[in-house]
Write a protein that holds these residues in place. Structure first.
Motif, PDB file in Angstrom:
ATOM      1  N   ARG A 156       0.803  -1.219   0.000  1.00 26.30           N
ATOM      2  CA  ARG A 156       0.000   0.000   0.000  1.00 26.30           C
ATOM      3  C   ARG A 156       0.836   1.270   0.000  1.00 26.30           C
ATOM      4  N   GLY A 157       2.104   1.176   0.303  1.00 26.91           N
ATOM      5  CA  GLY A 157       2.955   2.350   0.462  1.00 26.91           C
ATOM      6  C   GLY A 157       3.384   2.964  -0.850  1.00 26.91           C
ATOM      7  N   PRO A 158       4.119   4.062  -0.754  1.00 27.09           N
ATOM      8  CA  PRO A 158       4.564   4.767  -1.961  1.00 27.09           C
ATOM      9  C   PRO A 158       5.534   3.954  -2.823  1.00 27.09           C
ATOM     10  N   LEU A 159       6.174   2.945  -2.255  1.00 23.74           N
ATOM     11  CA  LEU A 159       7.110   2.117  -3.017  1.00 23.74           C
ATOM     12  C   LEU A 159       6.479   0.820  -3.492  1.00 23.74           C
ATOM     13  N   ARG A 160       5.148   0.767  -3.546  1.00 23.46           N
ATOM     14  CA  ARG A 160       4.443  -0.483  -3.878  1.00 23.46           C
ATOM     15  C   ARG A 160       4.843  -1.067  -5.233  1.00 23.46           C
ATOM     16  N   ASP A 161       5.232  -0.215  -6.188  1.00 22.44           N
ATOM     17  CA  ASP A 161       5.614  -0.721  -7.503  1.00 22.44           C
ATOM     18  C   ASP A 161       6.951  -1.447  -7.466  1.00 22.44           C
ATOM     19  N   LEU A 162       7.735  -1.227  -6.422  1.00 21.32           N
ATOM     20  CA  LEU A 162       9.035  -1.880  -6.297  1.00 21.32           C
ATOM     21  C   LEU A 162       8.957  -3.177  -5.493  1.00 21.32           C
ATOM     22  N   PHE A 163       7.791  -3.470  -4.947  1.00 23.73           N
ATOM     23  CA  PHE A 163       7.640  -4.605  -4.046  1.00 23.73           C
ATOM     24  C   PHE A 163       7.063  -5.808  -4.776  1.00 23.73           C
ATOM     25  N   ALA A 164       7.638  -6.967  -4.549  1.00 24.73           N
ATOM     26  CA  ALA A 164       7.111  -8.220  -5.096  1.00 24.73           C
ATOM     27  C   ALA A 164       7.276  -9.304  -4.034  1.00 24.73           C
ATOM     28  N   TRP A 165       6.225 -10.081  -3.829  1.00 27.88           N
ATOM     29  CA  TRP A 165       6.288 -11.162  -2.855  1.00 27.88           C
ATOM     30  C   TRP A 165       7.166 -12.298  -3.382  1.00 27.88           C
ATOM     31  N   THR A 166       7.998 -12.810  -2.509  1.00 29.06           N
ATOM     32  CA  THR A 166       8.792 -14.010  -2.796  1.00 29.06           C
ATOM     33  C   THR A 166       8.545 -14.984  -1.650  1.00 29.06           C
ATOM     34  N   GLY A 167       8.946 -16.221  -1.825  1.00 25.06           N
ATOM     35  CA  GLY A 167       8.787 -17.205  -0.756  1.00 25.06           C
ATOM     36  C   GLY A 167       9.484 -16.780   0.519  1.00 25.06           C
ATOM     37  N   GLU A 168      10.668 -16.193   0.385  1.00 29.25           N
ATOM     38  CA  GLU A 168      11.412 -15.747   1.561  1.00 29.25           C
ATOM     39  C   GLU A 168      10.676 -14.622   2.287  1.00 29.25           C
ATOM     40  N   LYS A 169      10.090 -13.682   1.523  1.00 30.89           N
ATOM     41  CA  LYS A 169       9.353 -12.578   2.137  1.00 30.89           C
ATOM     42  C   LYS A 169       8.103 -13.080   2.854  1.00 30.89           C
ATOM     43  N   VAL A 170       7.404 -14.015   2.246  1.00 34.08           N
ATOM     44  CA  VAL A 170       6.207 -14.580   2.875  1.00 34.08           C
ATOM     45  C   VAL A 170       6.584 -15.258   4.183  1.00 34.08           C
ATOM     46  N   THR A 171       7.635 -16.049   4.164  1.00 29.87           N
ATOM     47  CA  THR A 171       8.079 -16.730   5.382  1.00 29.87           C
ATOM     48  C   THR A 171       8.498 -15.729   6.450  1.00 29.87           C
TER      49      THR A 171
END
Length: 133
Positions: free
Chosen positions: A3-18
């Protein structure tokens, strides 16, 4: 991040989910299933009760459920989907808390804001007062 201003730079990965699931399991927003990679986004009743109480205090004691959840959504944790619907796990926890007598919901036809809680419309929430033994 989504939701933040950098949302276009963010992508979920397995490591991030964990990583995030470990962080959010501690306060009770996510439940990690034993021996499974599955996660349940299901706020625990104690956390939800505490955050609803917090929101109502900041909103001068209002019992409007939508206002309280919007404040929680903006400040503490996501309550709504990208389509503006209540998150399913939150709906399940709210319904369970009502069945347990911890919350009481009502709806007024002339309410300015209301939400769909499962199949019914809700505008007000009242927390049950704990009885001392």
């Amino acid at each position: 991040m989504e939701r933040g201003p950098l949302r276009d730079l963010f992508a979920w990965t397995g490591e991030k989910v964990t990583f995030w699931s470990h962080l959010y399991a501690y306060p009770g927003l996510v439940r990690r299933l034993e021996r499974s990679a599955e996660l349940l986004v299901l706020p625990q009743p104690a956390l939800l009760l505490a955050t609803l109480t917090w929101a109502q205090q900041r909103l001068n004691g209002t019992t409007h459920l939508a206002a309280a959840l919007r404040l929680i959504d903006q400040t503490l944790y996501a309550c709504f989907t990208s389509h503006g619907q209540l998150q399913r796990g939150l709906t399940q926890t709210l319904s369970a808390m009502e069945r347990l007598g911890q919350l009481r919901f009502s709806h007024h036809a002339d309410a300015a804001q209301s939400l769909m809680l499962g199949e019914r419309r809700v505008s007000e929430v009242v927390m049950a007062i704990a009885k001392s033994s």
